[in-house]
Design a protein around this motif. Sequence first.
Motif, short mmCIF file in Angstrom:
data_model
loop_
_atom_site.label_atom_id
_atom_site.label_comp_id
_atom_site.label_asym_id
_atom_site.label_seq_id
_atom_site.Cartn_x
_atom_site.Cartn_y
_atom_site.Cartn_z
N ILE A 27 8.72 14.23 -4.14
CA ILE A 27 8.52 13.23 -5.19
C ILE A 27 9.25 13.66 -6.46
CG2 ILE A 27 6.81 12.19 -6.73
CD1 ILE A 27 6.67 10.98 -4.02
N GLY A 28 10.14 12.77 -6.91
CA GLY A 28 10.87 13.03 -8.14
C GLY A 28 12.03 13.97 -7.98
N GLY A 29 12.38 14.30 -6.75
CA GLY A 29 13.45 15.27 -6.55
C GLY A 29 14.84 14.69 -6.52
N GLY A 30 14.96 13.35 -6.41
CA GLY A 30 16.27 12.72 -6.38
C GLY A 30 16.99 12.93 -5.06
N ARG A 35 0.84 -1.21 0.00
CA ARG A 35 0.00 0.00 0.00
C ARG A 35 0.87 1.25 0.00
NH1 ARG A 35 -3.22 1.71 3.73
NH2 ARG A 35 -2.23 0.63 5.51
N LEU A 36 1.98 1.22 0.74
CA LEU A 36 2.89 2.36 0.77
C LEU A 36 3.49 2.59 -0.62
CD1 LEU A 36 4.54 4.57 2.12
CD2 LEU A 36 6.13 2.81 2.94
N THR A 37 3.86 1.50 -1.28
CA THR A 37 4.42 1.62 -2.63
C THR A 37 3.41 2.27 -3.57
OG1 THR A 37 5.74 -0.38 -2.28
CG2 THR A 37 5.42 0.35 -4.56
N GLN A 38 2.18 1.79 -3.51
CA GLN A 38 1.13 2.33 -4.39
C GLN A 38 0.88 3.81 -4.11
OE1 GLN A 38 -2.11 -0.32 -3.57
NE2 GLN A 38 -1.19 -2.05 -4.68
N LEU A 39 0.86 4.16 -2.84
CA LEU A 39 0.63 5.57 -2.47
C LEU A 39 1.72 6.47 -3.04
CD1 LEU A 39 1.41 7.95 -0.18
CD2 LEU A 39 -0.93 7.76 -1.02
N LEU A 40 2.97 6.09 -2.86
CA LEU A 40 4.08 6.91 -3.34
C LEU A 40 4.04 7.05 -4.85
CD1 LEU A 40 6.98 5.61 -1.04
CD2 LEU A 40 5.73 7.77 -0.86
N GLN A 41 3.72 5.95 -5.54
CA GLN A 41 3.69 5.99 -6.99
C GLN A 41 2.53 6.83 -7.53
OE1 GLN A 41 3.61 1.81 -7.90
NE2 GLN A 41 5.86 1.59 -7.78
N SER A 42 1.52 7.05 -6.72
CA SER A 42 0.34 7.82 -7.17
C SER A 42 0.51 9.33 -6.96
CB SER A 42 -0.90 7.36 -6.41
OG SER A 42 -0.84 7.75 -5.04
N LEU A 43 1.53 9.72 -6.20
CA LEU A 43 1.66 11.15 -5.87
C LEU A 43 2.26 11.92 -7.04
CD1 LEU A 43 3.03 10.89 -2.22
CD2 LEU A 43 0.70 11.48 -2.94
N LYS A 68 11.32 -0.48 -1.02
CA LYS A 68 12.60 0.19 -0.82
C LYS A 68 13.06 0.87 -2.10
CE LYS A 68 14.28 -3.00 2.78
NZ LYS A 68 15.34 -3.96 3.14
N ARG A 69 12.91 0.14 -3.24
CA ARG A 69 13.32 0.73 -4.50
C ARG A 69 12.49 1.97 -4.84
NH1 ARG A 69 13.76 -4.82 -5.89
NH2 ARG A 69 11.69 -4.75 -6.85
N THR A 70 11.20 1.90 -4.51
CA THR A 70 10.32 3.04 -4.78
C THR A 70 10.75 4.26 -3.96
OG1 THR A 70 8.46 1.57 -5.27
CG2 THR A 70 7.95 3.86 -4.70
N ILE A 71 11.08 4.01 -2.71
CA ILE A 71 11.53 5.10 -1.85
C ILE A 71 12.86 5.66 -2.34
CG2 ILE A 71 12.28 5.68 0.50
CD1 ILE A 71 10.22 3.65 1.53
N THR A 73 18.92 7.21 0.75
CA THR A 73 20.19 6.48 0.78
C THR A 73 20.17 5.35 1.80
OG1 THR A 73 21.37 8.51 0.16
CG2 THR A 73 22.69 6.74 1.13
N TYR A 74 19.40 5.52 2.86
CA TYR A 74 19.47 4.59 3.99
C TYR A 74 18.42 3.49 3.97
CZ TYR A 74 22.42 8.27 6.02
OH TYR A 74 23.41 9.18 6.24
N VAL A 75 17.34 3.65 3.20
CA VAL A 75 16.23 2.72 3.32
C VAL A 75 16.63 1.29 2.91
CG1 VAL A 75 15.32 3.15 0.99
CG2 VAL A 75 13.78 2.40 2.82
N HIS A 76 17.54 1.15 2.00
CA HIS A 76 17.90 -0.19 1.52
C HIS A 76 18.52 -1.03 2.63
CE1 HIS A 76 20.24 -3.32 -0.58
NE2 HIS A 76 19.23 -3.29 -1.46
N ASP A 77 19.29 -0.41 3.50
CA ASP A 77 20.00 -1.15 4.55
C ASP A 77 19.41 -0.91 5.93
OD1 ASP A 77 21.93 -2.14 2.72
OD2 ASP A 77 22.95 -0.20 2.79
N LEU A 78 18.15 -0.51 5.99
CA LEU A 78 17.51 -0.22 7.26
C LEU A 78 17.45 -1.49 8.12
CD1 LEU A 78 16.27 2.36 8.45
CD2 LEU A 78 14.03 1.51 7.73
N LYS A 79 17.75 -1.36 9.42
CA LYS A 79 17.83 -2.50 10.31
C LYS A 79 16.68 -2.50 11.31
CE LYS A 79 22.90 -2.20 10.05
NZ LYS A 79 24.13 -1.92 10.83
#
Length: 1383
Positions: free
Chosen positions: A354-357, A296-304, A327-330, A337-343
């Motif tokens: 959104i879309g700002g890089g 649901r989080l992925t879908q929300l981010l992609q809809s913004l 994670k890839r969407t974020i 930078t940190y979401v991929h390795d979040l512990k």
Amino acid sequence: MQISDGPSYSPVFVAPSNGIHRSAGFVPGRVVPVRSPPPTKAPPHPPLKPIGTPPERRATFSLSEEGQRLERAQSLRKNTLICFGVSLGAFFLSLILILSLTSGDVLDENCPDHSSSLSSWNPGHNPEKAMVVRRGDLFRLDSSATLYSLTIQSGGRVVFADNTEGSKNITLRTRHVLIEDGGSLHIGAPKCRYRSQATIALLGRSDEKSVAEVPELGRKFIGVRGGATLEIHGMERLSWTLLTRSVPSSGLATGGYAFQRNFSRGINLRVVDQDTASVLFSERYDTHESRNDSRRLTQLLQSLPARRIVTLAVGDSAVKSLLDETKRTIQSLLGSTYVHDLKYRQAWALVSVIGGGNGSCSEDVREHENHGTGGKALARQNFTTVDGVGFSVTAYSEWKNGFPISGFQVDAVDQVVLNLQDDVRTWQPGNQVVVASTDYSMHQAEEFTLLPCPHCTSRQVKVQGRPQFGHVGEIVDGVDMRAEVAMLSRNILIYGEMENACYGNNWCQFFGHDTYGGHIKIFGNFTSVHLSHVELRNMGQQVQGRYPVHFHRCGDVDRRGGYREPAYVDGLSIHHSFSRCITIHATNGLLVKDTVGYDTLGHCFFLEDGIEQRNTFFHNLGLVTRPGTLLPTDRNETMCTSIRDKVYKNYTPSPSMECKAVSTFWIANPNNNLISNAAAGSQDAGIWYVFHSSSTGDSHGLVPETRAELTPLGIFYNNRVHSNFKAGLFIDKGVKTTNASAADPREYLCLDNNARFRPHENADPNRPRVAALIDTLIAFKNNDLGAWIRGGDITIQNSGFADNGVGLSFASDGSYPKDEGSSQEVTQSLFVGESWNRGSNGGQNKYWGQGGADGKMRTLPRNRTFPIRGFQIYDGPVRLTQSTFRNYVPTSERFTSAVGFNLKNTWQLTPRNNLSKLSFQPTVGLRAFFGRPGQWFEENDLDGDKNSIFHDVDGSVTGYRDVYVGRADNYLIRHPDCASITQWSGLVCSGTYSQVYIQTQRAPSLSLSISRDEYPEAPLVLRGINSQGALSQQYQPILMMSKSYTLHWDGPAPREIVLSLINFNQDDWVLVGLCYPPDTTFQVMADISDRQSNTFDDITDYGPLYSLAELEKKPLERKYFFDRIVGLLWLYLRARQGRDGHSYCSVKGCERVKVMATTSSSKLICNCTAKAYPKYTKTPSAVVPMPTLSTQPCRDCGASQLVFSSDPWNAYLQTQIKSLSSKEQHSGDTQSFITVNSETFSFTQQGFFLVSVDACSGKVTKKSSFSKMDSKMEQYLKTGIPKRSIVLLGTRGQPDGLAGVAPYLVPLGMAKAADLQSKESLVFWGFQGGSAPPPWASILAGQGEEGLGLQERYLPLGLEAYGCTQTSTRRDMELLRTATGPQ
């Protein structure tokens, strides 16, 4: 708004004289200011020659031509040598002087510290040393010092050293500074302002028994006695100005956002609108337990949409079920930078777009160890709304003491920019400012520290923190409600050193803080006193005569007093004061200019004894004026009943009658000038004119009485009053001028109801009246009254009243026979009931409820149910003409009316209350209201309530021309053709109406019942307006002329009755029958009373007749008929003389009929109604036919001006934009238009509509419409709008390409391109042709069920910022020159 055309006095700094120099024309008791006295060390007098025969004159002879030539040559050589020697000496003297000054300084004769006669002085720090500077002591204070005291006398002088860099910061700490007898103290000069930081700290406590008080001065002071000079001049700074853009509470129109939660497991998300800073969406995704939540989080981010702000924060843990796709969407959309390795249980916070890089992403992580994270994962980014308002978005996450905490914040902390009317480049980071309240509570004033702001324009500053309350920065509904913004800091500071808490006998029962501050006291016969741009903090004491600045019995301090350079105070900042701001005591001709008084105790700008005249208050600001203890009029209710040491024995004062009058401007004599001042919040009144029946205090018996009540009003122009609890402007009442006694136990100088303002030429009641002119008064958000004004003649013009409990109420001088009748007029004014300024809930505002034309929640005056009224009729006569009413909309809780009446009114009313040429806007739901039983009105049955009436002269109120509007249940004024208006509880009738003043002797407790013979079943019962214990009683019914009435009593008939004809025009008449016992005999006589001389003329006896029919045949004769069977004494009351203007009585005096009755039935109740009717019943009829109801709009009605501002020399443009969305069309709304200064341009086709207005002239230059955003419209927005244009844009329907308009609005004033995707309607104000966007540029976009509605803005015209040439004349400056010109 501050102007620089102020005093330009520049003294010559030379050594003072050995004594006080008296110039030619010296008047004893006054000192002519010393401007160029002789040097201190004058050359010795030549030796005296012996008296005797004059010596013989030597014979003279002529030299030859050659001899003369040789002599001239020798003389030339001699003079050359002398000149060379003098020049060489001057050179070395100048060199020494230059070297003695700080390196880099240039000698300037205007600078007091550059004087060659000064010697360097460094007294050091010796708090036990009492320093006396005497004749020959000419000191330049070069460093900070601490002294027990400093006395400067007998020609001594102390000058604070300064330098070009402004780095000489000097602090003098002392118990007091006393300047006397030729002494002088200088810190800077008008033409050489002090650049450095100078501070005088005044030390001491009130309970120091070892420290003796100085006579007349006490402790902790700067004293200026006769012959002394005090010149203090700091760097010029704009004293105060106005906001030009509203600042909402929190700094954001959306109100900001804050959220914090413990154990909010997973990823918490907020979506923030980048254009408005509003939180659009909030959700928690439990990505620890739920993979579905991760999807649901992925879908929300992609809809913004792109550029949307997203902020994330972990609560507890978020990684167990966090999908790689999420994670890839974020990473891709938010740049993480940190979401991929979040512990597990790692704290993580992110703010991105959104879309700002990566460049747009702010994120932070913290490791979880031992139930903690060793800090907070904090992410924060700054953004800007589409209107240019800065804001921050913050996310945080942490473990603390075993608890996971996460939260979000959206705020404008340290980013709020104030847009101001004037150039404020003299305001510096670190300075303190105060922003005034624009609501009912003065306590919404807020202090701020200025921050550095590299991007600010010359009319902007950035403040630290964020506002707690909203502050209006615009003209609202035509009334200027812009908040005042005052600079509190100055580079010269005089302050009192204070204790941490209240102590001793300093009224600690009322104040929790120390109130024993410093004070400056200036005595008469000073040589020169000028103070400019000085900060006074912690000054004043709760002791009589100890004020921040006190001119004490100085007499005339202008040219009339012999001063070439009149005394003035200019640009002072007096704040956190403990007793007033500036006190003018028995002093005339003082100029007080550009001075701020903030957070003070007791009356702020204070005239003391009632004899002070010709003083001018120009462009001063007072705000947050609190109660004090000194005078009864300073005190609040608690102080009033607690402080009783000066009342007689055990008397307890009445707070509402004797106290509760603390005011920002306390004007004790009308002959003073108030120009362009602001009273922005007092516990009681903003400006109060009070009238002393005689001089008071120290002045009593020492000066000729001024007769303040009769004295014409000085200049009153362009003053504003708001956020006061009792009234904005109050003109009424006096003070008690006798000490407490058994006969009158009240305290000396308590408030007294003994004064009535009735200005006459030369204060002589036998000479013509002089109308007092109140010109350009702005009164808004005053809890009780915008203005209460008693007396006459008085005219109010060009004034605006908004959001007051009652806008304006006049009260007459009194009533007949005390008042002779006067004129009270309101013209060319605007009344607004409930404006779009809805206020802020808080800051001691007690009431919050629905109201206004939009029915939204707002702050309210007095109470949720209080009947708001625009113009209140109390007694009269008043004339209200050429005025406009807006936004008087009654609610289910309260009656809100444009015109109303004084509540629970026992007093008389006159039918000569004339209303004409009035305009009522569509937002007026109740034009007039006569009350009805219930809360606030109680039974609505007092004498004044029942006689409520006004004259609609031209039909602009009712639609019927030349009619009278009164209570629906008053049958004395009606006829069968009257029109009833149920909603008003009123009746509209034609006819002629006047009053009969009925006075009884020795019968105070009777009620009078009056029946009209045409409506005997509906009598009017009057109680009388005097108290039951009075010796006489009076009744003042309003009667329709040319009708007959009977008068009855609820007890024995009075032995003596006087019937006076009030407001009768010549030949007006009524026939009256007075009820008496059958055996009564009468003496009836007529006379004309002259109230000035208390004499009676044309005394004529009435003769008896023997039938009513016979009496009716002789209406012009003075006859009466007594019907013994019924008990009615019939006689005519007819006016035989003409009447002028607003006088109650005729030109010859007051026509009266006196009835003296003798009866043996003295205890018989005299009510003859049962016998009188139906015998004397008549058929109802109209004497004057009822006019036809007009359906035509009123021409030339209402105020001619649309805007009532505090800068009336500037022009403003009224603009209204009504866009219309498709949903609004479907709901039945059909109107879409743009209005410019009442000229409406409708647009009926779907698309965009633009109107261009020349920003200098206000003329519409172009109107264009486009069905959609295409290349044609694009080109128009780029090149088709004329330069120097105000641009107004509206939409109808949902035009194609709405989102594509946004980039083209940026050059017209938007901070960035707005996101208009999915928006349905648009309203825009912009400007074409400026380098910086004007503060009023703004955009509103509609979406959803609620449309934008009608949007109104008032925009300034002719500004230099637009490229316009300023041509307006400052009338306030002209009036200032008039007020302070040559005497």
